[in-house]
Design an enzyme around this catalytic site. Sequence first.
Site, PDB file in Angstrom:
ATOM      1  N   SER A  64      -3.554  -2.326   0.354  1.00  0.00           N
ATOM      2  CA  SER A  64      -2.104  -2.186   0.545  1.00  0.00           C
ATOM      3  C   SER A  64      -1.808  -1.169   1.641  1.00  0.00           C
ATOM      4  CB  SER A  64      -1.425  -1.766  -0.764  1.00  0.00           C
ATOM      5  OG  SER A  64      -2.082  -0.656  -1.341  1.00  0.00           O
ATOM      6  N   ASP A 102     -10.936  -0.953  -1.795  1.00  0.00           N
ATOM      7  CA  ASP A 102     -10.842  -2.409  -1.629  1.00  0.00           C
ATOM      8  C   ASP A 102     -11.733  -2.897  -0.497  1.00  0.00           C
ATOM      9  OD1 ASP A 102      -9.160  -3.595  -3.494  1.00  0.00           O
ATOM     10  OD2 ASP A 102      -7.330  -3.015  -2.418  1.00  0.00           O
ATOM     11  N   GLU A 201      -2.894  -8.575 -11.817  1.00  0.00           N
ATOM     12  CA  GLU A 201      -1.636  -8.325 -11.108  1.00  0.00           C
ATOM     13  C   GLU A 201      -0.635  -9.452 -11.347  1.00  0.00           C
ATOM     14  OE1 GLU A 201      -2.091  -7.139  -7.009  1.00  0.00           O
ATOM     15  OE2 GLU A 201       0.063  -7.277  -6.610  1.00  0.00           O
TER      16      GLU A 201
HETATM   17  O1  KIV Z   1      -4.213  -2.798  -2.574  1.00  0.00           O
HETATM   18  C1  KIV Z   1      -3.675  -2.370  -3.610  1.00  0.00           C
HETATM   19  O2  KIV Z   1      -2.894  -1.404  -3.607  1.00  0.00           O
HETATM   20  C2  KIV Z   1      -3.986  -3.058  -4.857  1.00  0.00           C
HETATM   21  C3  KIV Z   1      -3.146  -2.724  -6.064  1.00  0.00           C
HETATM   22  C4  KIV Z   1      -1.826  -3.378  -5.946  1.00  0.00           C
HETATM   23  C5  KIV Z   1      -3.829  -3.061  -7.316  1.00  0.00           C
HETATM   24  O3  KIV Z   1      -4.857  -3.866  -4.904  1.00  0.00           O
END
Ligand code: KIV
Length: 283
Positions: A64, A102, A201
């Site tokens: 994100s 991520d 989510e």
């Molecule tokens: O990238 C992110 O912030 C996420 C959350 C929304 C879980 O994957």
Amino acid sequence: MRAIFLCAQNLINMESPKVTKVTTHVLQEMKLHSVKISMLTAYDYSIAKILDNTGIDVILVGDSASNVMAGHKTTLPITLNDMIYHASSVTRAVERALVVVDLPFGTYQGNSKEALCSAIRIMKESAADTIKLEGGSEIIESVVRILSAGIPVMGHLGLTPQAINKFGTYKVRATDAEEAEKLVSDAHLLADTGCFALVLEKIPAKLAEKVTKEIKIPVIGIGAGSKVDGQVLVLHDMLGITQEFSPRFLRRYHNLNEEIKMAVENYIRDVKNVDFPNEKEQY
Ligand code: KIV
């Protein structure tokens, strides 16, 4: 008797700052003892330091960052190098929380070898604790390979923003029986394969509750109701820095956008009026 004492002691420790480092094992214990897990995003050193000092359990260096840090419309453009930059800024600040990073779009879906290389780069170059990736059966080979290298993996099902071009919208996922069935089966697959936790989510609360009851690993929800093992939000959304994103599941704990605006307007006024700096603020 001793076992009961140890469990109780662990529970107390988990709820207090006595846990000096949150590990995947601590999260598992939290699920076992019904202690809720708190998780927020961070992308830089200063914010990560503030978060870590609050006693937050997990800090997610989410892709994100592509939206809230870089201003892209989706999470797709962020690169592995970008994620390593954000993640290493965060890990320099964090001592206690578990840091999850991520894997960005395009770095793990192609083949499992590439996925492992991407995960290894994140672990080596950012000193993260674990990685997260989106998807179920489609990416299971990548999950297996990353796990086999000793890298803990967090799964992510439901609304998976890297698949936005397939979904076409950010609406609630798994509302029909077929998609719900696949989600439950993917959740079992990820848990059985060895993922240490799972993000769900934007799915119906009842479905999230079912998954949470059925699988042994902690389930962290975002827009998935309260009957899960923990919650995650994007920090910029919950602090009210971002204003354009207002889904029903988002609780705003602050209006930082307004506060920053007011502070900056006061600064501009003081500069224009030669009110800043004053006598004490100069040498
Ligand atoms: O990238 C992110 O912030 C996420 C959350 C929304 C879980 O994957």
